[in-house]
Design an enzyme around this catalytic site. Sequence first.
Site, PDB file in Angstrom:
ATOM      1  N   HIS A  19       0.843  -1.201   0.000  1.00  0.00           N
ATOM      2  CA  HIS A  19       0.000   0.000   0.000  1.00  0.00           C
ATOM      3  C   HIS A  19       0.875   1.246   0.000  1.00  0.00           C
ATOM      4  CE1 HIS A  19       0.689   0.688   4.270  1.00  0.00           C
ATOM      5  NE2 HIS A  19       0.317  -0.552   4.539  1.00  0.00           N
ATOM      6  N   HIS A  22       4.129   1.472   2.072  1.00  0.00           N
ATOM      7  CA  HIS A  22       5.286   0.766   1.498  1.00  0.00           C
ATOM      8  C   HIS A  22       5.853   1.554   0.315  1.00  0.00           C
ATOM      9  CE1 HIS A  22       2.737  -2.646   3.150  1.00  0.00           C
ATOM     10  NE2 HIS A  22       3.805  -2.603   3.931  1.00  0.00           N
ATOM     11  N   CYS A 127       1.452 -10.004  20.166  1.00  0.00           N
ATOM     12  CA  CYS A 127       0.663  -9.393  19.082  1.00  0.00           C
ATOM     13  C   CYS A 127       1.165  -9.954  17.765  1.00  0.00           C
ATOM     14  CB  CYS A 127       0.790  -7.873  19.066  1.00  0.00           C
ATOM     15  SG  CYS A 127       0.026  -7.171  17.580  1.00  0.00           S
ATOM     16  N   CYS A 130       2.344  -7.372  15.085  1.00  0.00           N
ATOM     17  CA  CYS A 130       3.717  -6.856  15.254  1.00  0.00           C
ATOM     18  C   CYS A 130       4.729  -7.998  15.249  1.00  0.00           C
ATOM     19  CB  CYS A 130       3.872  -6.128  16.583  1.00  0.00           C
ATOM     20  SG  CYS A 130       2.829  -4.711  16.811  1.00  0.00           S
ATOM     21  N   CYS A 145      -3.328  -3.612  21.085  1.00  0.00           N
ATOM     22  CA  CYS A 145      -2.111  -3.108  20.448  1.00  0.00           C
ATOM     23  C   CYS A 145      -2.496  -1.823  19.710  1.00  0.00           C
ATOM     24  CB  CYS A 145      -1.571  -4.143  19.457  1.00  0.00           C
ATOM     25  SG  CYS A 145      -0.404  -3.410  18.302  1.00  0.00           S
ATOM     26  N   HIS A 148      -2.459  -2.245  15.809  1.00  0.00           N
ATOM     27  CA  HIS A 148      -3.294  -3.232  15.125  1.00  0.00           C
ATOM     28  C   HIS A 148      -4.705  -3.353  15.680  1.00  0.00           C
ATOM     29  CE1 HIS A 148       0.821  -4.289  13.945  1.00  0.00           C
ATOM     30  NE2 HIS A 148       0.236  -4.484  12.789  1.00  0.00           N
ATOM     31  N   LYS A 298      -3.646   5.064  11.443  1.00  0.00           N
ATOM     32  CA  LYS A 298      -2.570   4.600  10.571  1.00  0.00           C
ATOM     33  C   LYS A 298      -3.135   3.648   9.515  1.00  0.00           C
ATOM     34  CE  LYS A 298       1.477   1.704  10.480  1.00  0.00           C
ATOM     35  NZ  LYS A 298       1.921   0.400  10.932  1.00  0.00           N
ATOM     36  N   LYS A 301      -2.694  -2.779   6.335  1.00  0.00           N
ATOM     37  CA  LYS A 301      -3.403  -3.861   5.671  1.00  0.00           C
ATOM     38  C   LYS A 301      -4.429  -4.477   6.613  1.00  0.00           C
ATOM     39  CE  LYS A 301       0.685  -5.366   4.500  1.00  0.00           C
ATOM     40  NZ  LYS A 301       1.902  -5.937   3.919  1.00  0.00           N
TER      41      LYS A 301
HETATM   42  O1  ME8 Z   1       7.334  -4.100   9.592  1.00  0.00           O
HETATM   43  N1  ME8 Z   1       2.710   5.039   7.003  1.00  0.00           N
HETATM   44  O2  ME8 Z   1       6.942  -4.872   7.429  1.00  0.00           O
HETATM   45  P1  ME8 Z   1       5.632  -4.049   7.008  1.00  0.00           P
HETATM   46  C1  ME8 Z   1       4.011   5.132   6.698  1.00  0.00           C
HETATM   47  N2  ME8 Z   1       8.653  -6.802   7.773  1.00  0.00           N
HETATM   48  N3  ME8 Z   1       4.786   4.077   6.396  1.00  0.00           N
HETATM   49  C2  ME8 Z   1       4.217   2.869   6.401  1.00  0.00           C
HETATM   50  C3  ME8 Z   1       2.853   2.693   6.726  1.00  0.00           C
HETATM   51  C4  ME8 Z   1       2.078   3.850   7.022  1.00  0.00           C
HETATM   52  N4  ME8 Z   1       0.784   3.814   7.290  1.00  0.00           N
HETATM   53  N5  ME8 Z   1       2.581   1.383   6.674  1.00  0.00           N
HETATM   54  C5  ME8 Z   1       3.737   0.752   6.311  1.00  0.00           C
HETATM   55  C6  ME8 Z   1       7.576  -4.835   8.642  1.00  0.00           C
HETATM   56  N6  ME8 Z   1       4.722   1.653   6.128  1.00  0.00           N
HETATM   57  C7  ME8 Z   1       8.772  -5.768   8.716  1.00  0.00           C
HETATM   58  C8  ME8 Z   1      10.037  -4.959   8.509  1.00  0.00           C
HETATM   59  S1  ME8 Z   1      12.697  -4.739   8.269  1.00  0.00           S
HETATM   60  C9  ME8 Z   1      13.999  -5.628   8.750  1.00  0.00           C
HETATM   61  C10 ME8 Z   1      11.305  -5.745   8.626  1.00  0.00           C
HETATM   62  C11 ME8 Z   1       6.105   1.349   5.706  1.00  0.00           C
HETATM   63  O3  ME8 Z   1       5.140  -4.666   5.746  1.00  0.00           O
HETATM   64  C12 ME8 Z   1       7.113   1.884   6.701  1.00  0.00           C
HETATM   65  O4  ME8 Z   1       8.374   1.897   6.106  1.00  0.00           O
HETATM   66  O5  ME8 Z   1       4.690  -3.935   8.138  1.00  0.00           O
HETATM   67  C13 ME8 Z   1       7.065   0.832   7.781  1.00  0.00           C
HETATM   68  O6  ME8 Z   1       8.148   0.888   8.674  1.00  0.00           O
HETATM   69  C14 ME8 Z   1       7.058  -0.428   6.918  1.00  0.00           C
HETATM   70  O7  ME8 Z   1       6.272  -0.053   5.753  1.00  0.00           O
HETATM   71  C15 ME8 Z   1       6.468  -1.627   7.605  1.00  0.00           C
HETATM   72  O8  ME8 Z   1       6.224  -2.614   6.633  1.00  0.00           O
END
Ligand code: ME8
Length: 513
Positions: A19, A22, A127, A130, A145, A148, A298, A301
């Site tokens: 989304h 990302h 959670c 997370c 949480c 979430h 926030k 997904k």
């Molecule tokens: O946490 N606003 O993956 P993830 C801004 N796999 N940025 C956002 C966002 C939002 N609403 N939602 C997601 C993970 N992001 C782990 C990471 S790294 C070693 C492992 C972006 O799919 C932002 O960069 O939940 C956030 O930190 C990341 O996507 C989390 O992606």
Amino acid sequence: MSQYTFITTPIYYTNGAPHIGHAYTTILADAMKKIEQMKGNTPLLSTGTDEHGQKNQHSCEKIGKPIDVFLEEQSALFKNLFNRLNIDYDFFVRTSAASHKTIVSRILQNLYDRGLIIKKNYEGLYCEGCEQFKKKCDLDENGLCPDHQVKPKVISEENYFFRLEPYRQWLKEYITNNPDWITPRNYAKEVLSMLEEPLEDLCISRPKSRVWLGIELPFDKNFVTYIWFDALINYISTLDWENNEKFEEIWKNSYHLLAKDILKPHCVYWPIMLKAIGIPPVHRCIVHGYWIGEGGIKMSKSLGNVVDPNEVIDSIGTDALRFYLLNNMNSTGDAPISISLLLQGYRILANGLGNLQMRALKILDKNLNGIIPAEVELTNDDKKLLQDISDSFKSIYAQDLSLSMVNELTNQITNACSLVNGYFSSEEPWILAKDPSKSNRFKQVLKTTLEALSLIATAAYPIMPKISKEVLNSLNIPTENIITDFNIEKLKSEKIKVPEPLFPPLEKKVLEN
Ligand code: ME8
């Protein structure tokens, strides 16, 4: 002298489609890569997908596909989006790749052999969103949480643990002595406050009876590796750190980009893991806030309030999306996003940069047969206008990479467009054109406007790569290797054509419905 710059994004979970959140972090990383490239450095960008753990496992079970097929398809959704977003990544990590798994296993075995990993029973609140155990103080007033909006489950099980506490004092001192290690600085304060209390041991395993999707512990086949312990290692496995003779040179100028949701794993667990492995911390952690979707929470997904980046690209194009995101997230907090805000952003670009290019090139075509009046001597005031624009871009490009630097760049692009549009309107070249005695002034105004446009288009390259090239091409400026050249009066007396509008009026399409 050219130096490496290593820029990383988080690796994203494959439990759903990508989304806007990302898209944003990855666009930010790409803009930073392009800035470094323009400065003559050698940037490397790493992104990818995090393919283990309970969340991915549950999504796969729900869909009912073989795991390899599921992960391949989900990961491809991210790759396809990043291609559409014009992301020039050098590495796309998939944690399911054998090369990554081998490195994680080797690190685990090494820490285990050195007595840094121990086995014990643990009961805690977990959670799944997370993929972390939570303390009561991490939850909101309803015991949910905060990210979430679900109640964590009580889980009691035997697991392996990595002790963090012995490194707490070292990390506190490191952050205090390196105040820009985590930027913006308010997040450094947040991390320091996490380090006020003793750190609990980090549970680095999950029993296979609960989680089967993960890297098996090399010293106990009944367990897989905790997803965060596995995922964080991607930042060094992607560089093949043990075999890469350039590793130190690359690592010393490395930047992790992330949102505040994953501050603790990146700024507490990871530097401690690295310390135990014998690698210094990343050069800088650049942290941003959240995109806040409809409903004022926030976008995520699991909450279902996401803006689909593919739909936005279909409607307003990649560069308008890139500009909106980089322009609206600043270092002070969260930022709102909605379809109507994106459309508003598109109109601002159309009225600013789009209008500037079109009005200047049309009048040039009509009155000077499309030939840039490069030979005309500018007035001091015209030169000053150009020099001011040039200086403002030079001073931004001279800064170190940061969220505010990129954000300032977008603001300066908007400001420069308004300034030059204002200049053009007040000089009224369409009136000058009708009076042969004003021909010199007419040419000066056009030359100044087109020179300014070339500065703006050059500066805009990291933000809107395609639009930038279109504008530069329309001025006959080569675009194979765009560098931080903000010298004024570069244009040649060449004939140019009126191009298609950069930001055509939007059809009433899907997005507005
Ligand atoms: O946490 N606003 O993956 P993830 C801004 N796999 N940025 C956002 C966002 C939002 N609403 N939602 C997601 C993970 N992001 C782990 C990471 S790294 C070693 C492992 C972006 O799919 C932002 O960069 O939940 C956030 O930190 C990341 O996507 C989390 O992606």
